[in-house]
Design an enzyme around this catalytic site. Sequence first.
Site, mmCIF file in Angstrom:
data_model
loop_
_atom_site.group_PDB
_atom_site.id
_atom_site.type_symbol
_atom_site.label_atom_id
_atom_site.label_comp_id
_atom_site.label_asym_id
_atom_site.label_seq_id
_atom_site.Cartn_x
_atom_site.Cartn_y
_atom_site.Cartn_z
ATOM 1 C CE LYS A 193 5.168 -2.900 -4.014
ATOM 2 N NZ LYS A 193 4.242 -3.968 -3.706
ATOM 3 C CG ASP A 235 -3.205 -6.604 -5.043
ATOM 4 O OD1 ASP A 235 -2.723 -5.865 -5.924
ATOM 5 O OD2 ASP A 235 -2.666 -6.765 -3.929
ATOM 6 C CE1 TYR A 277 3.561 -7.722 -1.061
ATOM 7 C CE2 TYR A 277 2.064 -7.063 0.688
ATOM 8 C CZ TYR A 277 3.313 -7.006 0.095
ATOM 9 O OH TYR A 277 4.293 -6.235 0.650
ATOM 10 N NE ARG A 330 -8.813 11.698 10.717
ATOM 11 C CZ ARG A 330 -9.951 12.164 11.272
ATOM 12 N NH1 ARG A 330 -11.111 11.854 10.740
ATOM 13 N NH2 ARG A 330 -9.909 12.915 12.344
HETATM 14 C C1 LIG Z 1 3.538 -4.411 -2.484
HETATM 15 C C2 LIG Z 1 2.225 -5.065 -2.634
HETATM 16 C C3 LIG Z 1 1.186 -4.850 -1.704
HETATM 17 C C4 LIG Z 1 1.373 -4.012 -0.453
HETATM 18 O O1 LIG Z 1 1.518 -2.667 -0.757
HETATM 19 P P1 LIG Z 1 2.345 -1.630 0.136
HETATM 20 O O2 LIG Z 1 2.260 -0.377 -0.654
HETATM 21 O O3 LIG Z 1 3.736 -2.179 0.269
HETATM 22 O O4 LIG Z 1 1.669 -1.548 1.458
HETATM 23 C C5 LIG Z 1 -0.029 -5.443 -1.966
HETATM 24 N N1 LIG Z 1 -0.232 -6.230 -3.044
HETATM 25 C C6 LIG Z 1 0.752 -6.470 -3.936
HETATM 26 C C7 LIG Z 1 0.475 -7.339 -5.107
HETATM 27 C C8 LIG Z 1 2.002 -5.903 -3.758
HETATM 28 O O5 LIG Z 1 2.980 -6.162 -4.650
#
Ligand SMILES: *Cc1c(COP(=O)(O)O)cnc(C)c1O
Length: 394
Positions: free
Chosen positions: A207, A182, A110, A58
């Site tokens: 993604k 983000d 998001y 961890r």
């Molecule tokens: C999918 C997404 C998230 C969340 O991420 P997870 O891996 O699904 O927890 C946060 N910000 C954006 C822009 C996203 O497309």
Amino acid sequence: MESEMLTESHMQSNFNTLLIHGGIDGDERTGAVSVPIYQTSTYRQIELGQHKGYEYSRTGNPTREALEALINQLEGGEAGFAFASGMAAITAVLLLLKSGDRVIISNNVYGGTFRVLDKVFKNFGLEYEIADTSNIDEVESKVVPGVAAVIVESPANPLLTITDIGKVAGIARKNRALTIVDNTFMTPYLQRPLELGADIVIHSATKYLGGHSDVIAGLVVVKDSETAARLKFLQNATGGVLPPFDSWLLLRGIKTLAVRLDRHIENSRHVVDFLKNHEGVTKIYYPGLEVSEGYEIHKKQAYGPGAMISFVLSEDYDIKLFFKNVSLITLGESLGGVESLVSHPASMTHASIPYEIRQKVGIVDNLIRLSVGIEDKEAIINDLGNAFNKAKRK
Ligand SMILES: *Cc1c(COP(=O)(O)O)cnc(C)c1O
């Protein structure tokens, strides 16, 4: 000196090499070119009080560390951190704040970011306010002394709204607020927020960074050593870490980030050309379209338009039939994988937003969001064309 070297090593000319050899390259002990998956929870200690740098996974794991070093280098930061999901990464970053702090968020962050602030952190006294961060006057008026952080996405989901990251960061810095970006839609190949003045970058690595729709992961990069130390503490204290195998999947995915994105973008340009000339489309949202709002800002702060396209289907077409008749393109949530995905923001990703607000901001019921994959572009376009034909009202 150190930061100067980082900037140098981040020039686009070097970036492809960094993707392959950045961070921790291979395995020192055996010469393996692929970083081994250290699937272990604990480590043998030499004697009391003496170990080889690892005590418990961890706290630290060599495979995760290789990924953390790589994303840090790609974003040009001080330290990188890998979490079990994008939301775990966002949560850990929000834990840097405290009760009574106020954060400003883009009106199109998001949904999960909004949800964790509204339904979880609010209960602990962290306050938030929503702002249209694409409007710098509004940012000026809302980011005032006392605001602890600003959270932005650019381009933002689903209308690919552009925020001037450098300007927002400048206003935030003046008011001693953190700028958190983000960067999921762009990845460091296309946009590097820390170089634009941001303090913290977050990714849903699920993604484009992973890129193969086979792993849920989150990454964070911070710019200064004090925040790095605090986040390191929080990562270990709260424990939402990315497992070794998933870390390895990301290391593997990131190696092809540039070639994948180049193809994603090439395909997107063709898809946009097709949509532009189709009578079934009344509006297109894509940062690479010269007529799109924010085009100049995006061009200034990013290295490419990305591969997310949203468009509005004409009333002469039945949206249900459109979705029913895509076949190569998969109907589903998520984005950024090698396969083309299509979604319906109004009923899927943005269903929790009240109808009136959706109308007002442009998330209309006929809006379609496309994550363009790397299949043959003709095949993607054929599939769209076929769905249009079947959906046309007689
Ligand atoms: C999918 C997404 C998230 C969340 O991420 P997870 O891996 O699904 O927890 C946060 N910000 C954006 C822009 C996203 O497309």
